[in-house]
Design a protein around this motif. Structure first.
Motif, PDB file in Angstrom:
ATOM      1  N   TYR A  92      54.342 -44.990  -7.971  1.00  0.00           N
ATOM      2  CA  TYR A  92      53.337 -44.879  -9.030  1.00  0.00           C
ATOM      3  C   TYR A  92      53.087 -46.239  -9.682  1.00  0.00           C
ATOM      4  CZ  TYR A  92      50.983 -43.024 -13.193  1.00  0.00           C
ATOM      5  OH  TYR A  92      50.075 -42.751 -14.192  1.00  0.00           O
ATOM      6  N   PHE A 136      47.814 -39.782  -6.497  1.00  0.00           N
ATOM      7  CA  PHE A 136      48.547 -39.572  -7.743  1.00  0.00           C
ATOM      8  C   PHE A 136      48.968 -38.117  -7.895  1.00  0.00           C
ATOM      9  CE2 PHE A 136      46.688 -43.378 -10.326  1.00  0.00           C
ATOM     10  CZ  PHE A 136      47.440 -44.245  -9.552  1.00  0.00           C
ATOM     11  N   TYR A 140      52.710 -36.833  -8.603  1.00  0.00           N
ATOM     12  CA  TYR A 140      53.083 -35.969  -9.728  1.00  0.00           C
ATOM     13  C   TYR A 140      53.753 -34.687  -9.232  1.00  0.00           C
ATOM     14  CZ  TYR A 140      50.083 -38.908 -12.677  1.00  0.00           C
ATOM     15  OH  TYR A 140      49.515 -39.956 -13.355  1.00  0.00           O
ATOM     16  N   ASP A 161      44.329 -40.542 -15.897  1.00  0.00           N
ATOM     17  CA  ASP A 161      44.373 -41.682 -14.977  1.00  0.00           C
ATOM     18  C   ASP A 161      42.967 -42.156 -14.626  1.00  0.00           C
ATOM     19  OD1 ASP A 161      47.138 -41.930 -14.784  1.00  0.00           O
ATOM     20  OD2 ASP A 161      47.275 -40.494 -13.139  1.00  0.00           O
TER      21      ASP A 161
END
Length: 199
Positions: A92, A136, A140, A161
């Motif tokens: 990340y 992403f 997550y 984001d």
């Protein structure tokens, strides 16, 4: 003669041409893109119109090439599948840092001009952005499944984001009075995110 120039086959962009196209990209960030003419772009590049016509038929092709250069850098962030032993925190962090390197110098004004006047180019930007957000999402999800991340609504995280990438990172000049560089902004965002996400 001008008509004939338009009908000639375009050359592949040379390494030298790639340099002046990339330089032009930064020069047009605050311009009204739809109002610029090829004469204007020739002046900005300090190249003749015949040189420009060697590679491009229209200004939209020039803009598309500029954007493609940035998007090619961003594509390195997109991952379709995570390895079993991936470090989600590190991935990340690395992803956001790569994004900040790639979009350095892009303005919100430029993105708005592209979205309003050149929908085909905007669709290309949207495709890559969606790919990044998909990556992403995988990060997550894996982080929450493995207990590395606390449980949050992933759609909300992705919306935050997207806003950070498309609005804050492209408006980092706004933070000049705070003496924050783009790298500083990304670093603080990462610190906030990781601190909130990790248990």
């Amino acid at each position: 003669m001008g008509r004939k120039a338009l009908d000639t086959e375009r050359k592949e962009l040379s390494s030298k041409a790639q340099i002046w196209v990339r330089e032009l990209f930064y020069k047009v960030q605050n311009e009204k893109l739809d109002k610029l003419t090829l004469d204007d772009l020739a002046i900005l590049t300090q190249k003749s119109k015949s040189t420009i016509y060697t590679y491009f038929k229209t200004k939209e092709e020039i803009y598309a090439t500029m954007v493609a250069m940035v998007l090619n850098d961003l594509k390195g962030v997109v991952i379709e599948e995570l390895s079993d032993d991936v470090d989600v925190v590190s991935l990340y962090e690395q992803s956001l840092l790569k994004i900040s390197d790639s979009i350095e110098g892009i303005s919100i004004h430029f993105l708005e001009e592209i979205q309003t006047n050149f929908p085909r180019i905007w669709n290309h930007i949207k495709e890559v952005t969606d790919g990044i957000l998909s990556t992403f999402s995988l990060i997550y999800k894996r982080g929450m499944e493995t207990g590395v991340f606390a449980n949050f609504n992933i759609a909300l995280l992705l919306a935050m984001d997207n806003s950070f990438i498309m609005n804050i990172m492209t408006d980092h000049e706004h933070f000049k009075e705070e003496k924050l560089s783009l790298k500083d902004i990304v670093s603080q965002y990462l610190h906030l995110r990781i601190k909130a996400l990790t248990k």
